[in-house]
Design a protein around this motif. Structure first.
Motif, PDB file in Angstrom:
ATOM      1  N   ALA A  31      48.888  30.564  40.608  1.00 18.97           N
ATOM      2  CA  ALA A  31      48.106  30.717  39.383  1.00 18.97           C
ATOM      3  C   ALA A  31      46.723  31.263  39.717  1.00 18.97           C
ATOM      4  CB  ALA A  31      47.962  29.377  38.664  1.00 18.97           C
ATOM      5  N   TYR A  32      46.173  32.027  38.790  1.00 17.88           N
ATOM      6  CA  TYR A  32      44.771  32.459  38.839  1.00 17.88           C
ATOM      7  C   TYR A  32      44.087  31.919  37.596  1.00 17.88           C
ATOM      8  CZ  TYR A  32      45.799  36.056  42.381  1.00 17.88           C
ATOM      9  OH  TYR A  32      46.181  36.733  43.519  1.00 17.88           O
ATOM     10  N   PHE A  33      42.806  31.632  37.733  1.00 24.03           N
ATOM     11  CA  PHE A  33      42.000  31.191  36.611  1.00 24.03           C
ATOM     12  C   PHE A  33      40.888  32.230  36.447  1.00 24.03           C
ATOM     13  CE2 PHE A  33      43.762  27.646  38.962  1.00 24.03           C
ATOM     14  CZ  PHE A  33      44.558  27.058  37.991  1.00 24.03           C
ATOM     15  N   VAL A  34      40.813  32.852  35.272  1.00 26.03           N
ATOM     16  CA  VAL A  34      39.824  33.893  35.016  1.00 26.03           C
ATOM     17  C   VAL A  34      39.066  33.549  33.739  1.00 26.03           C
ATOM     18  CG1 VAL A  34      41.112  35.704  36.241  1.00 26.03           C
ATOM     19  CG2 VAL A  34      41.490  35.377  33.782  1.00 26.03           C
ATOM     20  N   SER A  35      37.805  33.989  33.684  1.00 25.90           N
ATOM     21  CA  SER A  35      36.976  33.655  32.529  1.00 25.90           C
ATOM     22  C   SER A  35      36.001  34.781  32.219  1.00 25.90           C
ATOM     23  CB  SER A  35      36.193  32.365  32.797  1.00 25.90           C
ATOM     24  OG  SER A  35      35.349  32.067  31.707  1.00 25.90           O
ATOM     25  N   ASP A  36      35.706  34.933  30.928  1.00 30.91           N
ATOM     26  CA  ASP A  36      34.654  35.849  30.494  1.00 30.91           C
ATOM     27  C   ASP A  36      33.349  35.103  30.235  1.00 30.91           C
ATOM     28  OD1 ASP A  36      35.088  34.551  28.060  1.00 30.91           O
ATOM     29  OD2 ASP A  36      35.669  36.357  26.970  1.00 30.91           O
ATOM     30  N   GLY A  37      33.294  33.851  30.631  1.00 29.40           N
ATOM     31  CA  GLY A  37      32.118  33.023  30.406  1.00 29.40           C
ATOM     32  C   GLY A  37      32.242  32.158  29.165  1.00 29.40           C
ATOM     33  N   THR A  38      33.187  32.491  28.304  1.00 29.04           N
ATOM     34  CA  THR A  38      33.459  31.706  27.102  1.00 29.04           C
ATOM     35  C   THR A  38      34.897  31.218  27.094  1.00 29.04           C
ATOM     36  OG1 THR A  38      31.826  32.949  25.830  1.00 29.04           O
ATOM     37  CG2 THR A  38      33.468  31.756  24.570  1.00 29.04           C
ATOM     38  N   VAL A  77      39.238  45.557  34.457  1.00 29.99           N
ATOM     39  CA  VAL A  77      39.111  46.299  33.200  1.00 29.99           C
ATOM     40  C   VAL A  77      38.193  45.577  32.218  1.00 29.99           C
ATOM     41  CG1 VAL A  77      40.359  47.238  31.214  1.00 29.99           C
ATOM     42  CG2 VAL A  77      41.366  47.383  33.499  1.00 29.99           C
ATOM     43  N   LEU A  78      38.391  44.261  32.061  1.00 30.17           N
ATOM     44  CA  LEU A  78      37.612  43.513  31.071  1.00 30.17           C
ATOM     45  C   LEU A  78      36.429  42.756  31.672  1.00 30.17           C
ATOM     46  CD1 LEU A  78      40.442  42.130  28.765  1.00 30.17           C
ATOM     47  CD2 LEU A  78      39.092  44.226  28.522  1.00 30.17           C
ATOM     48  N   ALA A  79      36.209  42.886  32.983  1.00 33.96           N
ATOM     49  CA  ALA A  79      35.062  42.285  33.684  1.00 33.96           C
ATOM     50  C   ALA A  79      35.043  40.759  33.638  1.00 33.96           C
ATOM     51  CB  ALA A  79      33.739  42.874  33.178  1.00 33.96           C
ATOM     52  N   PHE A  80      36.225  40.132  33.561  1.00 36.95           N
ATOM     53  CA  PHE A  80      36.316  38.681  33.719  1.00 36.95           C
ATOM     54  C   PHE A  80      35.986  38.345  35.170  1.00 36.95           C
ATOM     55  CE2 PHE A  80      38.158  38.628  29.679  1.00 36.95           C
ATOM     56  CZ  PHE A  80      38.691  37.397  29.313  1.00 36.95           C
ATOM     57  N   LYS A  81      35.659  37.119  35.432  1.00 33.19           N
ATOM     58  CA  LYS A  81      35.447  36.621  36.792  1.00 33.19           C
ATOM     59  C   LYS A  81      36.620  35.716  37.149  1.00 33.19           C
ATOM     60  CE  LYS A  81      31.228  38.260  37.157  1.00 33.19           C
ATOM     61  NZ  LYS A  81      31.297  39.683  37.119  1.00 33.19           N
ATOM     62  N   GLN A  82      37.105  35.843  38.378  1.00 28.58           N
ATOM     63  CA  GLN A  82      38.096  34.886  38.848  1.00 28.58           C
ATOM     64  C   GLN A  82      37.334  33.630  39.230  1.00 28.58           C
ATOM     65  OE1 GLN A  82      41.054  36.137  41.723  1.00 28.58           O
ATOM     66  NE2 GLN A  82      41.194  34.056  42.508  1.00 28.58           N
ATOM     67  N   VAL A  83      37.681  32.512  38.598  1.00 28.41           N
ATOM     68  CA  VAL A  83      36.949  31.271  38.832  1.00 28.41           C
ATOM     69  C   VAL A  83      37.769  30.243  39.609  1.00 28.41           C
ATOM     70  CG1 VAL A  83      35.417  31.588  36.853  1.00 28.41           C
ATOM     71  CG2 VAL A  83      37.580  30.361  36.545  1.00 28.41           C
ATOM     72  N   ILE A 106      51.507  38.471  38.366  1.00 26.63           N
ATOM     73  CA  ILE A 106      50.226  37.764  38.295  1.00 26.63           C
ATOM     74  C   ILE A 106      49.065  38.581  38.870  1.00 26.63           C
ATOM     75  CG2 ILE A 106      50.554  36.504  40.451  1.00 26.63           C
ATOM     76  CD1 ILE A 106      49.268  34.076  39.107  1.00 26.63           C
ATOM     77  N   ASP A 107      49.303  39.322  39.947  1.00 29.65           N
ATOM     78  CA  ASP A 107      48.228  40.117  40.542  1.00 29.65           C
ATOM     79  C   ASP A 107      47.815  41.259  39.624  1.00 29.65           C
ATOM     80  OD1 ASP A 107      48.009  38.607  42.949  1.00 29.65           O
ATOM     81  OD2 ASP A 107      49.803  39.600  43.704  1.00 29.65           O
ATOM     82  N   GLN A 108      48.788  41.917  39.035  1.00 34.42           N
ATOM     83  CA  GLN A 108      48.511  43.019  38.126  1.00 34.42           C
ATOM     84  C   GLN A 108      47.747  42.514  36.890  1.00 34.42           C
ATOM     85  OE1 GLN A 108      52.022  44.694  36.226  1.00 34.42           O
ATOM     86  NE2 GLN A 108      51.220  46.757  36.574  1.00 34.42           N
ATOM     87  N   THR A 109      48.155  41.370  36.357  1.00 32.75           N
ATOM     88  CA  THR A 109      47.480  40.816  35.184  1.00 32.75           C
ATOM     89  C   THR A 109      46.074  40.361  35.536  1.00 32.75           C
ATOM     90  OG1 THR A 109      49.626  40.100  34.328  1.00 32.75           O
ATOM     91  CG2 THR A 109      47.664  39.156  33.298  1.00 32.75           C
ATOM     92  N   ARG A 110      45.906  39.716  36.681  1.00 34.69           N
ATOM     93  CA  ARG A 110      44.577  39.306  37.140  1.00 34.69           C
ATOM     94  C   ARG A 110      43.675  40.522  37.299  1.00 34.69           C
ATOM     95  NH1 ARG A 110      41.537  40.551  41.007  1.00 34.69           N
ATOM     96  NH2 ARG A 110      39.986  39.163  41.773  1.00 34.69           N
ATOM     97  N   ASP A 111      44.183  41.573  37.919  1.00 31.82           N
ATOM     98  CA  ASP A 111      43.397  42.786  38.111  1.00 31.82           C
ATOM     99  C   ASP A 111      42.975  43.401  36.780  1.00 31.82           C
ATOM    100  OD1 ASP A 111      43.669  42.404  40.820  1.00 31.82           O
ATOM    101  OD2 ASP A 111      45.114  44.028  41.103  1.00 31.82           O
TER     102      ASP A 111
END
Length: 135
Positions: A43-50, A29-35, A19-24
């Motif tokens: 669990a982590y929740f990440v978003s690109d704004g869409t 790399v893709l500039a998502f934000k951890q929300v 999970i940490d590697q995927t979150r990173d």
């Protein structure tokens, strides 16, 4: 024309081996934000704004069976859109340098249209497509 009852994807939940590697990958790399996060799940929740992704940790990654798109029922892949072919090409070059990313194929035309796409396996073992619509 009748409208569909649903109104688009709310979020996509992915079980991953690390999970940490995927979150990173998504954040760095893709500039998502951890929300958000749920450490006790984990669990982590990440978003690109869409798009909102929920990343879940597999309980026993060593014994987890990786998805095989030819023999398993489940998520074949998911696709994220970038703003154009130049971004897709630059991202391809960046992704080639990341040890835990496997590129299935470099940017190429999608079908007979002008849209470009590429396919890769991201850290955590999930198959992802990146698409660049024609401009």
């Amino acid at each position: 024309m009748t409208m569909a009852i649903t109104q688009g994807l709310h979020h996509l939940g992915l079980t991953v081996s690390n999970i940490d590697q995927t979150r990173d990958f998504f954040v760095n790399v893709l500039a998502f934000k951890q929300v958000g996060a749920k450490p006790d799940y984990p669990a982590y929740f990440v978003s690109d704004g869409t798009t909102l992704l929920t990343l879940w940790q597999a309980k026993d990654p060593e014994s987890a069976v990786p998805f095989n798109r030819h023999t398993n029922i489940g998520l074949h892949h998911f696709a994220l859109k970038v703003d154009g072919a130049a971004t897709l090409t630059a991202l391809h070059e960046k992704l080639q340098a990341i040890a835990d990313v496997t590129i299935e194929f470099a940017p190429e035309p999608l079908g007979n249209g002008p849209t470009q796409h590429m396919m890769l396996i991201i850290p955590g073992g999930i198959r992802m497509e990146l698409t660049a619509p024609a401009q």
